[in-house]
Enzyme design. Structure first.
Site, mmCIF file in Angstrom:
data_model
loop_
_atom_site.group_PDB
_atom_site.id
_atom_site.type_symbol
_atom_site.label_atom_id
_atom_site.label_comp_id
_atom_site.label_asym_id
_atom_site.label_seq_id
_atom_site.Cartn_x
_atom_site.Cartn_y
_atom_site.Cartn_z
ATOM 1 N N ALA A 53 54.475 -4.069 82.028
ATOM 2 C CA ALA A 53 56.250 -3.925 81.708
ATOM 3 C C ALA A 53 56.401 -3.518 80.004
ATOM 4 C CB ALA A 53 56.671 -4.932 82.062
ATOM 5 N N ALA A 99 55.160 0.160 79.883
ATOM 6 C CA ALA A 99 56.275 0.916 80.489
ATOM 7 C C ALA A 99 57.490 1.223 79.907
ATOM 8 C CB ALA A 99 56.609 0.695 81.724
ATOM 9 N N GLU A 100 58.044 0.146 79.431
ATOM 10 C CA GLU A 100 59.308 0.141 78.431
ATOM 11 C C GLU A 100 59.044 1.168 77.068
ATOM 12 O OE1 GLU A 100 63.358 -0.700 77.694
ATOM 13 O OE2 GLU A 100 62.355 -1.396 79.446
ATOM 14 N N GLY A 101 58.041 0.661 76.439
ATOM 15 C CA GLY A 101 57.520 1.347 75.170
ATOM 16 C C GLY A 101 57.438 2.880 75.247
ATOM 17 N N SER A 155 60.634 4.565 76.232
ATOM 18 C CA SER A 155 61.806 4.501 75.319
ATOM 19 C C SER A 155 61.266 5.426 74.263
ATOM 20 C CB SER A 155 61.664 3.087 74.637
ATOM 21 O OG SER A 155 62.260 2.266 75.533
#
Length: 157
Positions: free
Chosen positions: A52, A55-57, A60
């Site tokens: 996760a 994914a977020e990194g 973004s």
């Protein structure tokens, strides 16, 4: 840990886990990670929270570049853990935009490992994610130079 490395400046939590960026652009962000004890759960498989975080990194960073280096904030993350990546596996990550709007972007992020067969290498999907981001969050004064730091590395990778 080199404080001048792209990974340290761009995303310190990913750097701490050993993630290495390969490409940074408005249409693709990619990199890789070797699964180590730092990113495993007690059963020696990649922790879902690390998937996760990746994914977020990646989403973004891509959304920030695609928005013209505006500050972005994740507003929704959906992740499916499909197969385990075990201690020692080499995991690839790739993100790309599904929709780039003025204020909202949606990015797909895929993690996979490879398995060598007698004839070739087979990609095995580890997880797939969708990340929805809001673009244009105000940048606080104490980090006004953050977009400039990111711009330095987009052209180098």
């Amino acid at each position: 840990m080199d404080p001048n490395s792209p990974e340290y400046i761009i995303d310190q939590p990913l750097k701490i886990l050993g993630f290495v960026f390969e490409e940074l652009s408005a249409t693709r962000v990619s990199g890789h990670l070797t699964v180590t004890d730092k990113c495993c759960q007690p059963f020696k498989v990649l922790h879902g929270g690390v998937s996760a975080l990746i994914a977020e990194g990646l989403a973004s960073l891509g959304a920030g570049i695609a928005s013209g280096y505006k500050r972005v904030a994740g507003i929704h993350l959906s992740i499916h853990h499909l197969r385990p990546a075990v201690l020692g596996d080499f995991v690839f990550a790739e993100s790309f935009p599904v929709n780039v709007g003025k204020n909202i972007q949606v990015w797909e992020v895929r993690l996979w490992k490879t398995k060598k067969t007698k004839k070739s290498e087979e990609k095995i999907m580890v997880s797939t994610s969708r990340v929805t981001l809001f673009c244009g969050v105000p940048i606080p004064d104490h980090v006004k130079d953050a977009p400039d730091q990111l711009k330095k590395f987009v052209s180098k990778l």
